[in-house]
Design a protein around this motif. Structure first.
Motif, PDB file in Angstrom:
ATOM      1  N   LYS A 103       0.860  -1.185   0.000  1.00 40.19           N
ATOM      2  CA  LYS A 103       0.000   0.000   0.000  1.00 40.19           C
ATOM      3  C   LYS A 103       0.895   1.234   0.000  1.00 40.19           C
ATOM      4  N   ARG A 150      -1.628   3.235  -8.028  1.00 35.28           N
ATOM      5  CA  ARG A 150      -2.948   2.610  -7.975  1.00 35.28           C
ATOM      6  C   ARG A 150      -3.057   1.522  -9.035  1.00 35.28           C
ATOM      7  N   ASN A 151      -2.498   1.778 -10.209  1.00 36.12           N
ATOM      8  CA  ASN A 151      -2.505   0.795 -11.292  1.00 36.12           C
ATOM      9  C   ASN A 151      -1.718  -0.453 -10.892  1.00 36.12           C
ATOM     10  N   LEU A 153      -1.240  -1.562  -7.826  1.00 37.49           N
ATOM     11  CA  LEU A 153      -1.988  -2.282  -6.788  1.00 37.49           C
ATOM     12  C   LEU A 153      -3.235  -2.965  -7.337  1.00 37.49           C
ATOM     13  N   ASP A 154      -3.847  -2.408  -8.387  1.00 35.42           N
ATOM     14  CA  ASP A 154      -5.074  -2.972  -8.931  1.00 35.42           C
ATOM     15  C   ASP A 154      -4.830  -4.191  -9.814  1.00 35.42           C
ATOM     16  N   LYS A 155      -3.630  -4.328 -10.374  1.00 33.97           N
ATOM     17  CA  LYS A 155      -3.347  -5.486 -11.214  1.00 33.97           C
ATOM     18  C   LYS A 155      -3.353  -6.751 -10.368  1.00 33.97           C
ATOM     19  N   PRO A 156      -3.932  -7.830 -10.883  1.00 33.18           N
ATOM     20  CA  PRO A 156      -3.908  -9.073 -10.117  1.00 33.18           C
ATOM     21  C   PRO A 156      -2.487  -9.607  -9.955  1.00 33.18           C
ATOM     22  N   LYS A 157      -2.196 -10.057  -8.781  1.00 37.00           N
ATOM     23  CA  LYS A 157      -0.853 -10.584  -8.489  1.00 37.00           C
ATOM     24  C   LYS A 157      -0.678 -11.962  -9.101  1.00 37.00           C
TER      25      LYS A 157
END
Length: 160
Positions: A103, A150-151, A153-157
């Motif tokens: 974060k 933000r991009n 963090l939003d991408k699937p790991k």
């Protein structure tokens, strides 16, 4: 996305020079006042104290900021301004894979702003915390930095 504040921090070295000139001028005035019969008051030293406080504040916030999110890693870097053409000093750097970003928090206090990032670690519980000074980053670049993080963090790991 790459961004830095090289154009915005060009004002810092002239501010250093002006503050040193004001400080030295006031020292010479105080030396002349000591030679007279007048008593020296605290008010004679107050401009020097204020100048020193401003100098330390400018020294604290006057750093360059570099960010790079191209590729598989995120790179954050703070560096000093005054001697940065000759040597790196006051360097604070974080380079880590994008998947480790847990974060971030953007702090804006009016005349000082910073970004705090939290990185996941396998070796210890909790997060590793880094804080970077972003005071001289323009509003447009700050919003681009937040959008880039933000991009990420939003991408699937990806499962490793």
């Amino acid at each position: 996305m790459r961004l830095n504040n090289k154009n915005e921090i060009k004002i810092i070295p002239p501010i250093y020079i002006v503050l040193v000139a004001v400080f030295l001028t006031n020292i010479f005035v105080n030396v002349e006042l000591i030679g007279r019969d007048e008593p020296i008051k605290f008010s004679h030293f107050l401009p020097n104290i204020i100048t020193l406080l401003i100098f330390f504040f400018v020294h604290k916030i006057g750093v360059s900021f570099d960010f790079d999110s191209d590729g598989e890693t995120l790179i954050f870097k703070n560096n000093g301004v005054f001697f940065s053409k000759f040597m790196e000093y006051r360097v604070k750097k974080a380079e880590f894979p994008k998947r480790k970003l847990a974060k971030y928090k953007f702090n804006n206090y009016g005349i000082y702003s910073s970004i705090t990032i939290y990185i996941k670690s396998r070796r210890r519980k909790g997060f590793k915390k880094y804080t970077f000074n972003t005071t001289f980053l323009s509003r447009k670049k700050k919003s681009g930095l937040v959008a880039s993080l933000r991009n990420v963090l939003d991408k699937p790991k990806a499962v490793a």
